[in-house]
Design a protein around this motif. Structure first.
Motif, short mmCIF file in Angstrom:
data_model
loop_
_atom_site.label_atom_id
_atom_site.label_comp_id
_atom_site.label_asym_id
_atom_site.label_seq_id
_atom_site.Cartn_x
_atom_site.Cartn_y
_atom_site.Cartn_z
N ASP A 68 0.83 -1.20 0.00
CA ASP A 68 0.00 0.00 0.00
C ASP A 68 0.86 1.25 0.00
N ASN A 76 -5.70 -1.07 -6.06
CA ASN A 76 -6.41 -2.14 -5.37
C ASN A 76 -6.92 -3.18 -6.36
N ASN A 106 -10.70 -7.70 -8.66
CA ASN A 106 -11.11 -9.07 -8.96
C ASN A 106 -11.51 -9.31 -10.42
N ALA A 147 -6.85 -14.87 -3.59
CA ALA A 147 -7.89 -15.29 -2.64
C ALA A 147 -7.23 -15.79 -1.36
N ARG A 148 -6.15 -16.56 -1.52
CA ARG A 148 -5.47 -17.08 -0.33
C ARG A 148 -4.93 -15.94 0.52
N ASN A 205 -6.05 -12.86 0.65
CA ASN A 205 -7.18 -12.18 1.28
C ASN A 205 -7.58 -12.90 2.56
N ARG A 206 -7.58 -14.22 2.48
CA ARG A 206 -7.96 -15.05 3.63
C ARG A 206 -6.91 -14.91 4.74
N TYR A 247 -4.83 -12.56 5.27
CA TYR A 247 -4.76 -11.21 5.85
C TYR A 247 -5.79 -11.06 6.96
N SER A 293 -5.54 -1.54 1.95
CA SER A 293 -6.30 -1.79 0.72
C SER A 293 -7.14 -3.06 0.87
N LEU A 294 -6.57 -4.07 1.49
CA LEU A 294 -7.32 -5.32 1.62
C LEU A 294 -8.47 -5.17 2.61
N GLY A 295 -8.21 -4.44 3.70
CA GLY A 295 -9.25 -4.23 4.70
C GLY A 295 -10.45 -3.52 4.09
N LYS A 334 -11.35 -3.64 1.11
CA LYS A 334 -12.06 -4.58 0.25
C LYS A 334 -12.95 -5.51 1.09
N TYR A 335 -12.50 -5.82 2.30
CA TYR A 335 -13.39 -6.60 3.18
C TYR A 335 -14.64 -5.80 3.48
N SER A 384 -17.40 -11.20 -6.70
CA SER A 384 -16.27 -10.48 -6.13
C SER A 384 -16.22 -10.61 -4.60
N GLN A 404 -14.18 -13.58 -3.72
CA GLN A 404 -12.74 -13.41 -3.94
C GLN A 404 -12.15 -12.51 -2.86
N SER A 405 -12.84 -11.40 -2.55
CA SER A 405 -12.29 -10.46 -1.57
C SER A 405 -12.19 -11.09 -0.19
N LEU A 406 -13.10 -11.98 0.12
CA LEU A 406 -13.05 -12.63 1.43
C LEU A 406 -12.21 -13.91 1.39
N GLY A 407 -11.61 -14.16 0.23
CA GLY A 407 -10.72 -15.30 0.13
C GLY A 407 -11.45 -16.63 0.07
N LEU A 408 -12.68 -16.62 -0.43
CA LEU A 408 -13.47 -17.86 -0.43
C LEU A 408 -13.59 -18.48 -1.83
N ARG A 409 -12.82 -17.93 -2.78
CA ARG A 409 -12.91 -18.42 -4.15
C ARG A 409 -11.68 -19.26 -4.48
#
Lengths: 640, 250, 238
Positions: free
Chosen positions: B207, B213, B216, B234-235, B237-238, B240, C24-26, C28-29, C194, C197-202
Motif C-alpha cells: 500500500d 487495489n 477481482n 484469494a489465499r 485475502n484469507r 490477511y 487496501s485489503l481491509g 475490500k473486506y 467479487s 474473492q475479496s473474502l478469500g473464499l474463491r
C-alpha cells in the motif's frame, strides 16, 4: 615484483583439511564485525548468498549488481539441479564419491583440497535452502526427491522442476533482502563496477558507475568480494545472459590479480542452433532430452537439403551410437559437442548455415507414444516450437553446441582470496573447483558453497590478521582511479566512428568461436592472436557510442564491456596456445588419441596456469601452480 | 517482413515522452521481439540517433528483466510468454506495433521503455522471506512436506517478478505478485511460522508503494508469463483477515 | 531498529478497525461485507415485492407487519444506511487511489481481461445510488407524491399495492425503474462473485460456479423486480 603463488592449503589428509582450517582460523570479535565493511560485487548465487551471510554475521556489507534487482542474475537460468552428497537414496553416494567424481569430471585439473571442501559443504547447502523455503521436488512420502544427472552413477541431484537455479537464487535473494531490511546490507542495483582500488597493496574499494544517473563513484571497504560470473560472452553467442561480462574480473586482473586457466570453457551439446545473423543469444535445451532422442546427420552431404523424413534410415549416420557404442547418445558433453562439430565440418550439418544436427524422437514416440514424450519433455518441446516454429513431435529437433560455462577465472587460494590481499573471488568468477570441465549440477553447488559456507568464514581470517584497515575514498588512489575511469568513458563517447559496438562484438565472437572454440589448433590460435589486436585497434578508432555519460546509456555500458572482451580474448587465446594438451573443455586437435579422445599430458601440464597482466599488447607472464594429487590417481577418461 | 513501430521515447524520468514512429525493415520471422529491436537500434545508431532503451538480460524467459507493453498487452498477446521469447512469426508483414513501458505510478519511467521496479524489492524486504540465518538449519528431510503442498508452493514461487501483473491491471495493483510470495511461503511449514507478520508487513508495504487495489477482474492472471493463479490472491485475502485477528487476539 | 523491524506491534480493537480501513485489503473486506448485507436486503426486498402478485391484501399485510416492530425496522434501516454509506465511501476512496496508482493508460490497446460489468461497476453503482434516493423519496418518504402514502385498503392498512400500481402507471417512473434495476443487476453480476474473492473464499475449482451463481442471482433479481412495473404497464394488474 615477483609473484609467489601460495595456495595456503592446510596440511593433513584431504578429508581433514577443512575441519582443521576452521579449528585454527582466527576469529573476529562479534562486536567488532560491524566495523568491517565488505564490498560484494554481483548478486547471483555466490554474491547474494555471501552478502546475506556476511550481513547475518554482523559485517557491514555493500552489495552491487548491474541488473535492476539482485534477483535477476544469470544463476536464475540454471535448469537441471544441484548436487549434494546426502546419500538419501542409499545408492552408495558419499562425500568422497562426489569429491572423486568432480575431480575426475574436471579431467584432473582442479585442486584436491578445494574440491573436497565443496563436497563436504554440499550437504549443508540443501539443509539451508530447505529452511529458506526453496520448493524442491518431493516424493509422495514428503521427503526430498533426487535424480541422476549428467551421467552420474548415483542419484544425488536435488531439483525444483526445470527451474532449480531460479528457486535457489530467489532463496538467496530473499535472505539478502532480509539483511537489507535489517540495515546490515546496503544494496546498489543498476550499478556497474568499473575498477578495483588498491591501497598499499591491499584491495580497499571499487569504482562504480550508477547506470541510471551515470555518476561515477568511489566506495571504500575493508575487503572486496567479486562474484561476477563467467566470461562466456567473449564468444558473442553463448547461453549466458546478454549482460554477462568479464569487466569486473578483467579490471581486477589489470590491477594485478592473476587470471587462471581462461582456456577452460565448457560447451553444451544441446542448444537451439543459430537461425541467422540477427541471433543475439543461444538457448539451452535440457540435456535430459538425449535420454530419448537419437542424434544423427545424413551420411552424405548431398542429402542435407532434404527434409528429415525423406532420408531413409540407411542413409542416416547415427554417429554417437556408431562411435561410442556403450554410451551412445549419452556421451559426455564435450565428446558429444566435438562429434557434432566434426560432422558439420564435413559438410553434413543440417538447417540454416549447415550448423546443426538432428535430435530425433521418432523411435521413442513409436515405442512409448507421443503422450509419454509430452509428459516428459512437453515444456521443452513447447519452448523449441516457440523459438524455431517447428513441431518436434513431427520432425526431429535441430541442435548444436554452444558456450555454456567457463571454468577459468581469477586465481584464488584455499581461502578464496586472490593474490591481491583483500580481494576475494567466488562462484564462476574464480577458477578453483571444476578443473578443465564442470559436471552437470555442480555450478549451483559451488556458488552457494562459496557464498554461504566458505567465504564468510575465510574472510574473517583476513580481518583478524590485522590488515583490514579501511581508508576513506579521499585517498589519492581513489581519486586516481576515478579520473582514469572518467577519461576512459569520455574517450568511448568521443570516438564517434562508423561501426556499432554489437558489430565489433559479433566479429570478435565469430573469430573466437571459429578459432578458439570447440577444436583448437596451433595455427587457428596464432591466427586469432594476429586478428584480435586488429579488431581492438579498430574498435578504439571506429566505434560509435551515442548519448551522454550522465544518463541511462545502454550503448556506453556495452561498449565498456566489449572493450574488455577485446583485451581478455587475447589472454584466453594465449592460454589455449601454451596448453599443449587436450583436457576437459580445452581440446587441442594436435593432442588426441587415435579414437579422437582428449589426450592429456600430465607430466607437462598438471598445473594451474595463472597469468599476470603486463600491459595491453604485452605478452602476459605465466605463473604455474603445480597440482599435487595426494588422494586420487590420474586416469584417462573413457566413454567407449 | 516490414513493420512500423510506434515506440514510446522519453529522455528521463523528469521530461515528458512521446511516441516516435520507426520502420523495421527486412525482419526475419525467426527473430525474437528483442532481436527485432536490436536490429532497429543498430540502424538508429548508424543514422546518428540514440538507441531505444529497454530492459533485458537472460533472453530465455526466466530472469524477469524484460518488459514492454506490446499493442496494449504486457509481454505481447501470446499467453505464458515473456517478451524475449515472443518471436516475430506471430506478427504479419505490414503490421503496426505500438510499444510502451509498464504504466504505474509505483513503476516510474527511467528512460524510454525502462521503468524502476525497485518497489517490488522493497515489498520483499518487508517480509518476503523465512528468517533463518546461514548455518544451524535442520536436515533437509527433517520436516516431510506433502508433495501436493510442495507443488502448490512451487506454482506460486514460479513468479519471475517482472511486473506484468501490475502493468496489465487497470488499477496497477500488485496483488498477484505479493500474493504469489505470500502463498509460496505460507504453503510450506518453514514459512508458516512467520505468516502473520509477513502478510501484514508485505501488504502494508504494498500500500505504501502506491499500487492500486484489486477489483477481482483477472487481467494480471491473463498477462502473467508464468501463469500465476488468482487463487493466490484469494489465499492472501484469507490470510490477511486471519493475520489481523490473530494479531489482535493473541 | 533491528528489533522493531522483525516484530509486530499489538493493537487495540479500535486500532484494528482503523488498520482495516486504512489498508487496501481491509477496505475490500468492508466492500465485500457491506455488499453482502445490501445484496441480502435486495433479495428480501424482492421476495417481499413478489407478494404483489398474491392476494390483493397480502403485500399490505406484509408491510403492516414490518411496521409493527419499530426497533427491528429502524435497526434494519440504520444498518442498511450505514452499510450503504460505508460501501460507497470505500468505493470512492478505492477508485480514487486506483486512479492515482495508474494515471496513464495504454495507447496500443485495451486491458487484457474485463467484462462490461466490471468496467461499469462505478457508473452502475452511482446510478443505482441516485435511483435509491428517488425510490425512497417516491415510495417511502412521499416527496414525489405525498398522496401515495395516504392510500389505505379495506382493512385500514396502508395500501402498498395501490401505491405501486399508481406509481408504476407513470411510464417515466417505470422506465427509470427498469433501467436502474438493470444496472443494479449488472453491478451484482460482478459484485456477488467479487465478494467471495475479496473474502478469500474463491478458488479455481469454485470460480466457474461462483460466476454462474452471480449471474443467475442477477437475472432472477432483474425479472423479480421488473415483473411488477411490466405487469402494471401491460395492464395485467388492476
Amino acid at each position: 615484483m615477483s609473484i609467489k603463488l601460495d595456495s595456503k592449503i592446510p596440511s593433513g589428509s584431504v578429508g581433514s583439511k577443512w575441519t582443521k582450517y576452521r579449528q585454527e582460523m582466527k576469529l573476529v570479535n562479534p562486536a567488532n564485525k560491524r566495523k568491517f565493511t565488505v564490498i560484494v560485487v554481483g548478486t547471483g548465487l555466490a554474491g547474494a548468498s555471501a552478502a546475506a551471510t556476511l550481513g547475518e554475521l554482523g559485517y557491514n556489507v555493500k552489495a552491487f549488481c548491474f541488473q535492476d534487482s539482485p534477483r535477476r542474475a544469470h544463476s536464475i537460468a540454471a535448469q537441471g539441479g544441484i548436487n549434494a552428497a546426502k546419500n538419501y537414496r542409499n545408492d552408495g553416494d558419499s562425500v568422497y564419491r562426489l569429491f572423486y567424481d568432480t575431480i575426475k569430471g574436471g579431467d584432473f585439473r582442479a585442486r584436491e583440497a578445494n574440491v573436497h571442501r565443496l563436497a563436504e559443504v554440499s550437504v549443508s547447502i540443501i539443509d539451508q535452502c530447505v529452511a529458506q523455503g526453496v520448493p524442491f521436488a518431493r516424493e509422495y512420502g514428503g521427503l526430498l526427491d533426487n535424480r541422476s544427472f549428467g551421467g552420474a552413477q548415483v542419484s544425488r541431484t536435488f531439483y525444483a522442476r526445470g527451474q532449480t537455479g531460479q528457486q535457489l537464487l530467489i532463496g538467496a535473494y530473499q535472505a539478502l533482502e532480509r539483511q537489507i531490511h535489517l540495515g546490515t546490507v546496503e544494496m546498489h542495483p543498476r550499478t556497474e563496477m568499473l575498477d578495483v582500488v588498491m591501497v598499499d597493496g591491499h584491495a580497499k574499494g571499487i569504482i562504480t558507475r550508477d547506470l541510471v544517473t551515470g555518476k561515477i563513484e568511489a566506495h571504500a571497504g575493508n575487503a572486496v568480494v567479486l562474484a561476477t560470473g563467467g566470461y562466456g560472452n567473449v564468444f558473442y553467442l553463448s547461453t549466458n545472459a546478454k549482460g554477462c561480462n568479464v569487466t569486473a574480473t578483467w579490471r581486477a586482473h589489470k590491477k594485478g590479480a592473476l587470471f587462471a586457466n581462461p582456456c577452460y570453457t565448457q560447451i553444451h551439446p544441446t542448444c537451439i542452433p543459430v537461425s541467422g545473423d540477427h541471433q543475439s543469444k543461444l538457448t539451452l535445451m535440457s540435456e535430459s532430452l538425449r535420454n530419448d532422442g537419437r542424434v544423427w546427420v545424413p551420411k552424405q552431404a548431398k542429402d542435407c537439403g532434404k527434409t528429415a523424413s525423406s532420408i531413409s534410415d540407411s542413409d542416416r549416420d547415427y554417429y554417437l551410437e556408431r562411435k561410442y557404442p556403450s554410451y551412445g547418445n549419452l556421451a559426455p558433453r564435450d565428446i558429444a559437442s566435438r562429434a557434432a562439430k566434426q560432422v558439420c565440418d564435413e559438410g553434413r550439418g543440417v538447417g540454416p548455415g549447415g550448423r546443426g544436427v538432428y535430435l530425433d524422437f521418432s523411435a521413442s514416440i513409436n515405442r512409448l507414444g507421443e503422450d509419454k514424450i509430452r509428459e516428459r519433455y512437453g515444456n521443452l518441446f513447447d519452448m523449441y516450437e516457440r523459438i524455431t516454429g517447428e513441431n518436434a513431435y513431427q520432425q526431429p529437433m535441430r541442435i548444436y553446441p554452444a558456450i555454456h560455462y567457463t571454468m577459468g577465472g581469477l586465481w584464488v587460494d584455499y581461502e578464496l582470496m586472490s593474490n591481491l590481499p583483500g580481494l576475494f573471488v567466488i562462484g564462476e568468477a574464480n577458477f578453483s573447483d571444476h578443473g578443465a570441465n564442470r559436471l552437470g549440477a555442480s555450478a549451483l553447488m559451488q556458488g552457494l558453497a562459496d557464498g554461504y559456507f566458505v567465504l564468510p568464514q575465510t574472510i574473517g581470517g583476513y580481518f583478524a590478521s590485522g590488515k583490514g584497515g579501511a581508508p576513506s575514498t579521499d585517498h589519492d588512489e581513489f581519486k586516481k582511479a576515478l579520473s582514469e575511469i572518467q577519461t576512459k568513458t569520455s574517450k568511448l563517447l568521443s570516438i564517434k566512428g562508423k561501426r556499432t559496438v554489437t558489430d565489433f562484438h559479433r566479429e570478435l565472437g565469430k573469430l573466437m568461436w571459429d578459432n578458439v572454440g570447440m577444436g583448437r589448433t596451433q595455427a587457428s590460435l596464432k591466427q586469432a592472436l594476429e586478428r584480435i589486436p586488429q579488431i581492438r585497434n579498430e574498435f578504439w578508432e571506429n566505434v560509435n557510442v551515442l548519448g551522454g555519460n550522465d544518463e541511462l546509456n545502454p550503448a556506453l555500458e556495452y561498449a565498456g564491456r566489449v572493450a574488455d572482451f577485446l583485451e581478455f580474448a587475447e589472454l584466453l587465446t594465449y592460454d589455449a596456445l601454451q596448453r599443449e594438451e587436450s583436457c576437459g573443455g580445452h581440446f587441442r586437435e594436435e593432442y588426441q588419441t587415435e579414437d579422437g579422445e582428449a589426450l592429456r599430458q600430465d607430466d607437462k601440464y598438471a598445473y594451474v596456469a595463472a597469468w599476470e597482466f603486463k600491459g595491453v599488447d604485452q605478452f602476459p607472464e605465466l605463473h604455474k601452480e603445480s597440482l599435487v594429487y595426494e588422494e586420487v590417481h590420474m586416469t584417462q577418461r573413457s566413454y567407449k | 517482413m516490414n513493420l512500423t513501430l510506434r515506440v514510446w521515447r522519453q529522455k528521463n524520468s523528469i521530461t515528458s515522452g512521446q511516441f516516435v514512429e520507426y520502420a523495421a525493415k527486412d525482419i526475419s520471422p525467426d527473430m525474437s521481439f528483442l532481436e527485432m529491436l536490436d536490429v532497429v537500434n543498430e540502424g538508429l545508431i548508424l543514422s546518428g540517433e540514440e538507441q531505444i532503451a529497454f530492459d533485458h538480460d537472460c533472453r530465455e524467459g526466466i530472469c524477469g528483466m524484460c518488459s514492454l507493453v506490446i499493442n496494449g498487452k504486457p509481454h505481447g498477446a501470446l499467453p505464458a510468454t515473456t517478451t524475449c521469447q515472443l518471436h516475430m512469426r506471430f506478427f504479419k508483414d505490414g503490421d503496426t506495433i505500438t510499444i510502451e513501458p509498464w504504466r504505474a505510478s509505483a513503476f516510474p519511467v527511467i528512460k524510454d521503455l525502462v521503468v524502476d521496479r525497485t518497489a517490488f524489492d522493497r515489498i520483499i524486504q518487508s517480509g518476503g522471506y523465512v528468517s533463518v540465518s546461514t548455518g544451524g538449519a535442520p536436515d533437509g528431510n527433517a520436516i516431510p512436506i506433502p508433495k501436493e503442498d510442495a507443488d502448490k508452493a512451487f506454482d506460486a514461487a514460479a513468479c519471475i517478478g517482472c511486473g506484468a501483473c501490475v502493468a496489465a491491471c487497470k488499477n496497477a495493483s500488485a496483488m498477484l505478485f505479493v500474493s504469489a510470495k505470500v502463498s509460496h511461503l505460507s504453503l510450506l511449514p518453514q514459512g508458516k511460522v512467520e505468516e502473520t507478520r509477513r502478510v501484514l508487513n508485505m501488504i502494508g508495504q504494498m500500500d505504501a508503494e502506491g499500487f492500486g487495489n484489486c477489483t477481482n477482474i483477472g487481467s494480471c492472471e491473463a498477462a502473467c508469463p508464468k501463469e500465476i493463479s488468482l487463487d493466490n490472491i484469494a489465499r492472501m485475502n484469507r490470510l490477511y483477515a486471519k493475520a489481523l485477528l490473530k494479531n489482535k487476539l493473541s | 531498529m533491528a528489533a522493531s523491524a522483525e516484530s509486530l506491534q499489538r493493537i487495540s480493537a479500535a486500532g484494528l478497525m482503523l488498520q482495516l480501513w486504512r489498508s487496501s485489503l481491509g477496505k475490500k473486506y468492508v466492500m465485500a461485507i457491506t455488499g453482502l448485507m445490501l445484496f441480502g436486503f435486495v433479495v428480501v426486498h424482492m421476495i417481499g415485492n413478489l407478494q404483489f402478485f398474491g392476494d390483493a391484501t397480502l403485500i399490505n399485510e406484509y408491510a403492516e407487519s414490518l411496521k409493527s416492530k419499530p426497533p427491528i425496522l429502524w435497526g434494519a434501516r440504520f444498518g442498511l444506511l450505514a452499510a450503504a454509506m460505508l460501501h460507497i465511501t470505500a468505493a470512492i476512496q478505492l477508485a480514487h487511489s486506483n486512479r492515482r496508482a495508474r494515471p496513464v493508460g495504454y495507447d496500443g490497446g485495451k486491458v487484457v481481461a474485463s467484462t462490461l460489468a466490471n468496467r461499469t461497476i462505478i457508473v452502475s453503482g452511482l446510478t443505482v445510488f441516485a435511483f435509491i434516493v428517488f425510490h425512497l423519496a417516491h415510495f417511502t418518504i412521499g416527496w414525489v407524491n405525498a398522496d401515495l402514502l395516504k392510500l389505505t385498503d379495506a382493512a385500514g392498512h396502508h395500501d402498498v399495492r395501490g401505491m405501486m400500481i399508481a406509481g408504476f402507471s407513470n411510464p417515466l417512473v417505470s422506465i427509470f425503474y427498469v433501467v436502474s434495476v438493470g444496472l443494479l443487476c449488472l453491478h451484482l453480476s460482478h459484485g456477488v462473485a467479487s465478494i467471495f474473492q475479496s473474502l478469500g473464499l474463491r478458488s479455481k475449482k469454485t470460480e466457474a460456479n461462483l460466476k454462474k451463481l452471480a449471474l443467475v442471482a442477477a437475472i432472477i433479481l432483474f425479472f423479480g423486480f421488473c415483473a411488477i412495473p411490466i405487469a402494471v404497464m401491460a395492464d395485467l394488474i388492476k
